[in-house]
Design an enzyme around this catalytic site. Structure first.
Site, mmCIF file in Angstrom:
data_model
loop_
_atom_site.group_PDB
_atom_site.id
_atom_site.type_symbol
_atom_site.label_atom_id
_atom_site.label_comp_id
_atom_site.label_asym_id
_atom_site.label_seq_id
_atom_site.Cartn_x
_atom_site.Cartn_y
_atom_site.Cartn_z
ATOM 1 N N ASP A 81 0.873 -1.166 0.000
ATOM 2 C CA ASP A 81 0.000 0.000 0.000
ATOM 3 C C ASP A 81 0.911 1.217 0.000
ATOM 4 O O ASP A 81 1.889 1.271 0.744
ATOM 5 C CB ASP A 81 -0.922 0.021 1.224
ATOM 6 C CG ASP A 81 -2.038 1.028 1.011
ATOM 7 O OD1 ASP A 81 -2.910 0.786 0.153
ATOM 8 O OD2 ASP A 81 -2.023 2.089 1.665
ATOM 9 N N GLY A 157 0.137 7.295 -11.778
ATOM 10 C CA GLY A 157 -0.271 8.115 -10.629
ATOM 11 C C GLY A 157 0.289 9.528 -10.686
ATOM 12 O O GLY A 157 0.112 10.260 -11.665
HETATM 13 P P1 ITT Z 1 -3.169 -2.106 -5.573
HETATM 14 O O1 ITT Z 1 -3.823 -1.610 -4.292
HETATM 15 O O2 ITT Z 1 -4.038 -3.044 -6.342
HETATM 16 O O3 ITT Z 1 -1.784 -2.637 -5.321
HETATM 17 P P2 ITT Z 1 -3.305 0.703 -6.358
HETATM 18 O O4 ITT Z 1 -2.762 1.468 -7.510
HETATM 19 O O5 ITT Z 1 -4.754 0.853 -6.012
HETATM 20 O O6 ITT Z 1 -2.959 -0.841 -6.573
HETATM 21 P P3 ITT Z 1 -2.662 1.729 -3.725
HETATM 22 O O7 ITT Z 1 -3.981 1.366 -3.165
HETATM 23 O O8 ITT Z 1 -1.427 1.408 -2.925
HETATM 24 O O9 ITT Z 1 -2.409 1.046 -5.131
HETATM 25 O O10 ITT Z 1 -2.718 3.264 -4.102
HETATM 26 C C1 ITT Z 1 -1.566 3.997 -4.175
HETATM 27 C C2 ITT Z 1 -1.799 5.231 -5.014
HETATM 28 O O11 ITT Z 1 -0.752 6.159 -4.666
HETATM 29 C C3 ITT Z 1 -1.646 4.939 -6.491
HETATM 30 O O12 ITT Z 1 -2.860 4.635 -7.103
HETATM 31 C C4 ITT Z 1 -1.033 6.237 -7.008
HETATM 32 O O13 ITT Z 1 -2.044 7.179 -7.226
HETATM 33 C C5 ITT Z 1 -0.172 6.691 -5.819
HETATM 34 N N1 ITT Z 1 1.197 6.136 -5.939
HETATM 35 C C6 ITT Z 1 1.791 5.225 -5.131
HETATM 36 N N2 ITT Z 1 3.015 4.916 -5.587
HETATM 37 C C7 ITT Z 1 3.190 5.633 -6.702
HETATM 38 C C8 ITT Z 1 4.229 5.723 -7.643
HETATM 39 O O14 ITT Z 1 5.340 4.992 -7.567
HETATM 40 N N3 ITT Z 1 4.064 6.546 -8.668
HETATM 41 C C9 ITT Z 1 2.959 7.280 -8.788
HETATM 42 N N4 ITT Z 1 1.907 7.258 -7.975
HETATM 43 C C10 ITT Z 1 2.029 6.420 -6.924
#
Ligand code: ITT
Length: 202
Positions: A81, A157
């Site tokens: 997360d 992201g």
């Molecule tokens: P999973 O939960 O299925 O692993 P997710 O994309 O929904 O995938 P998260 O719930 O951990 O992942 O959400 C993290 C958010 O934070 C992600 O959707 C991005 O918007 C941001 N984020 C995290 N790491 C990032 C990165 O390396 N580059 C860009 N944005 C990032």
């Protein structure tokens, strides 16, 4: 006493960029990262809201493990997360990063920072992993600043507006996978995983 490193780690994620970054980071150790969806396509978990990333990751792995432990064949399992924490916004969007990105998007964050001098921010990655015996938690950080304009096409992201402190002035989206992975919060968390288990470093 160094422990035997795993050959394969299943990663429960819906985000292929996370998979690519983890694969790139662990390739130096000859550890394969594979999507859990390859062996268990339809797992869904409830993501607790309002807690920190470590709490969310731990909750997710306990739910997933309960569903797939007998399919892992002795291989390891990980979940992650992560989020973007902007200092001048009191850590927002933080654990809400995914939702905020899909609603107001990166433009919304840039707008909230208009006129603010302090644009510092950090990405945080919390990884929870199962080594066949127990669950461990590790966390990685990447400090940087928010760019007032969006630049580049790579990554995902908030990468088009994230300028890593250790970088050369390019946003993460202007870097290739290898470059981003050398600096990212995800890699820092994976390094902690490797250190914690005392097998040779990445
Ligand atoms: P999973 O939960 O299925 O692993 P997710 O994309 O929904 O995938 P998260 O719930 O951990 O992942 O959400 C993290 C958010 O934070 C992600 O959707 C991005 O918007 C941001 N984020 C995290 N790491 C990032 C990165 O390396 N580059 C860009 N944005 C990032």
């Amino acid at each position: 006493m160094p422990r035997k490193k795993p050959e394969l780690i299943f990663f429960h994620t819906s985000n292929r960029h996370k998979l690519d970054e983890a694969s790139q980071a662990m390739s130096k150790l000859q550890i394969k990262i594979r999507s859990l969806r390859d062996i268990s396509p339809s797992i869904s978990v409830v993501e607790p809201q309002g807690e920190n990333c470590a709490h969310v990751a731990r909750s997710k792995i306990m739910q997933v493990l309960h569903l797939v432990e007998d399919k892992l064949n002795g291989n390891w399992l990980m979940v992650e997360d992560s989020g973007l924490f902007v200092d001048a916004l009191g850590g927002f969007p933080g654990v809400y990063s995914s939702y905020v990105h899909s609603t107001v998007g990166i433009e919304g964050i840039v707008k909230l920072l208009e006129g603010k001098e302090d644009t510092s921010a950090s990405y945080i990655s919390s990884i929870a992993f199962w080594d066949g015996e127990r669950i461990h938690s590790v966390q990685g950080h990447c400090k940087g600043r928010i760019s007032p304009e969006s630049r580049g096409d790579a990554g995902f992201g908030y990468d088009p507006i994230f300028l890593p402190e250790e970088g050369d002035g390019r946003t993460f989206s202007e870097m290739n996978l290898r470059e981003k992975t050398s600096l990212s919060h995800r890699t820092m968390a994976l390094k902690k995983m490797v250190e914690k288990l005392n097998f040779p470093s990445i």
